[in-house]
Structure formats: C-alpha cells, structure tokens
Write a protein that holds these residues in place. Structure first.
Motif, PDB file in Angstrom:
ATOM      1  N   GLU A 119       0.809  -1.188   0.231  1.00 43.18           N
ATOM      2  CA  GLU A 119       0.086  -0.205  -0.473  1.00 43.18           C
ATOM      3  C   GLU A 119       1.072   1.162   0.087  1.00 43.18           C
ATOM      4  OE1 GLU A 119      -2.875   0.057   3.099  1.00 43.18           O
ATOM      5  OE2 GLU A 119      -3.450  -2.102   2.781  1.00 43.18           O
ATOM      6  N   LYS A 134      -1.624   3.353  -1.395  1.00 45.35           N
ATOM      7  CA  LYS A 134      -2.765   2.953  -2.922  1.00 45.35           C
ATOM      8  C   LYS A 134      -3.928   2.855  -1.521  1.00 45.35           C
ATOM      9  CE  LYS A 134      -3.169  -1.585  -5.108  1.00 45.35           C
ATOM     10  NZ  LYS A 134      -3.270  -2.503  -5.141  1.00 45.35           N
ATOM     11  N   LYS A 135      -5.013   3.018  -2.225  1.00 42.06           N
ATOM     12  CA  LYS A 135      -6.075   3.111  -1.289  1.00 42.06           C
ATOM     13  C   LYS A 135      -7.522   2.134  -3.164  1.00 42.06           C
ATOM     14  CE  LYS A 135      -9.158   4.767   2.058  1.00 42.06           C
ATOM     15  NZ  LYS A 135     -10.173   5.608   3.026  1.00 42.06           N
ATOM     16  N   ILE A 157       0.349   1.474   8.909  1.00 42.47           N
ATOM     17  CA  ILE A 157       0.059   0.527   7.766  1.00 42.47           C
ATOM     18  C   ILE A 157       0.084  -0.585   8.842  1.00 42.47           C
ATOM     19  CG2 ILE A 157       2.072  -0.066   6.270  1.00 42.47           C
ATOM     20  CD1 ILE A 157      -1.215  -0.709   5.489  1.00 42.47           C
TER      21      ILE A 157
END
Length: 245
Positions: A119, A134-135, A157
């Motif tokens: 991510e 990144k989502k 995260i």
C-alpha cells in the motif's frame, strides 16, 4: 543541504581496496562497491536511516534488500514465531541516483505496489522523497519534507497487523471468535497453514480452505486431497496453535 558524499563519509564505514571504494551493507552484511554506483550510495544512506535513525528497527520492521527485484522492502517484524502468515511488504522503496527525475519512475513503482499488494511506496534520490499511497486501487502521491516523515507512514499500516496478533493470542487461549476472524482472513485458501486443536483430540490439525456455515467449520487437511471437507462444531474448538506461511 549537505552533499551525499559528505553524509555517507560521516555515516558509513567506507574504505579503499585497490583504488576502489567499498563499504559493508548494513542489511546483507556483505562487501559492496560504491565507486561508479550512484544508486548504491543513495540506497546505503537510506538503509542507514532505517537502521539507526527511524526508531523502527529491529522491533517494528524487518528490512530486505534487492528482494523480488525491489531495491528495499520493509516488513513487519515477526513477534511470535507461531504467527507468521504471508504478509505483503509494508513498504517498497526504489532509490535513484541524485540527478534522476523521480517522476519518470512512477509507473514502475505503481506496478511494483500492485503486483506485491503493498500500500505504500517511496521514490528517493537523496534530494527528493515522493510517497505513493494506494487505497481502493487508486494511487495518490505527495512530496515528503524529510526521511523523518516516513516512519509515521510505516506505523500507520503496521498497526493493523498488530491487531491481528492480539486476536491470535486470544485464539491460542481458546477464543473461537478470534479463530473465526483469523481463519477467514488467513485460511481461505492454501497460502497459509492454520494449525489448531479440537477438544478430546490427541494431535493438532493442520488445515486450509476454511469456511464457516451453520455453527460448523469446514476445512481441508493441509497437503491432502479429499473429495469431502472435514468439519467440526464451533463448541468443539479447543485452541489455535499456529498460522504459518
């Protein structure tokens, strides 16, 4: 801003052999050449920060260098030897030489993040740091002011995996709800082996392909093909033993 050459001369153990500059990689513990390798200088400087200044190593992160064709991968440190499911890298870092335009490598990093299911990505050339988040399959990017902005991203995260470790400890103590959650997350396929015990059973069971229906748990014996899945009632669960990749 202090030059990269000055910084690494202060922070790294650089020595000459046969008129060539060397240092020892702090992660791989092997001798590497610095002469003629501008990206390696940036990488070793970044590694020095992770190990000595980020406050995350070794308790929070594990570092891999030149793994899976990535410059640097960061993983959550394993804190329980019995809870080692497959994890995607917390972060992928791609380092470039000082004069390199980082935007030329955005698509490359986005591809790495997508393929590895990570991510967070970082592009770094000593003078600039761009973070990619990144989502929902969408990438956003922003410039970071300093390397010190990176640890909060990592902790953001990694906290989710810490919660899973708490559930693992509950399941080891017989909590079925935690076992249910973990088996659905890590045992849906055969990527991980989930080992557990049933009440009255003499030996632990290693399973995969878990599914839950009508107060029953269905699973396959790991490594064995059966036409029909094994099953047990919720109340027969005794405890979780391990989840390993």
């Amino acid at each position: 801003m202090t030059s990269l050459s000055e910084e690494i001369s202060k922070k790294l153990n650089i020595y000459n052999k046969n008129y060539t500059e060397y240092t020892k990689c702090l992660v791989r513990d092997k001798e590497i050449i610095l002469d003629g390798k501008p990206e390696e200088k940036v990488r070793q400087f970044f590694i020095y920060f992770l190990i000595n200044q980020s406050g995350l190593f070794p308790n929070e992160i594990d570092i891999k260098v030149e793994s899976n064709n990535h410059d640097i991968e960061l993983y959550k440190t394993v804190k329980n030897k019995n809870f080692k499911p497959y994890y995607s890298p917390l972060m992928i870092v791609e380092v470039k030489r000082e004069e390199e335009n980082l935007h030329n490598h955005e698509k490359q990093l986005e591809r790495y993040l997508t393929n590895s299911c990570s991510e967070i990505g970082i592009l770094y050339n000593y003078h600039q740091i761009i973070a990619y988040l990144k989502k929902d399959a969408v990438f956003t990017s922003r410039y970071l002011k300093s390397l010190g902005d990176i640890p909060p991203l990592i902790l953001q995260i990694s906290n989710s995996t810490q919660n899973d470790l708490l559930d693992f400890e509950k399941a080891v103590n017989g909590n079925f709800d935690s076992f249910n959650y973990l088996a659905k997350k890590y045992g849906k396929y055969a990527l991980n082996t989930i080992t557990f015990r049933l009440k009255g059973g003499q030996l632990p069971i290693a399973g995969c392909f878990f599914r839950f229906k009508d107060n029953k748990v269905y699973y396959d014996i790991y490594g064995k093909f059966c036409k029909k899945q094994q099953s047990f009632n919720y109340q027969d669960f005794e405890k979780l033993v391990s989840i390993t990749y």
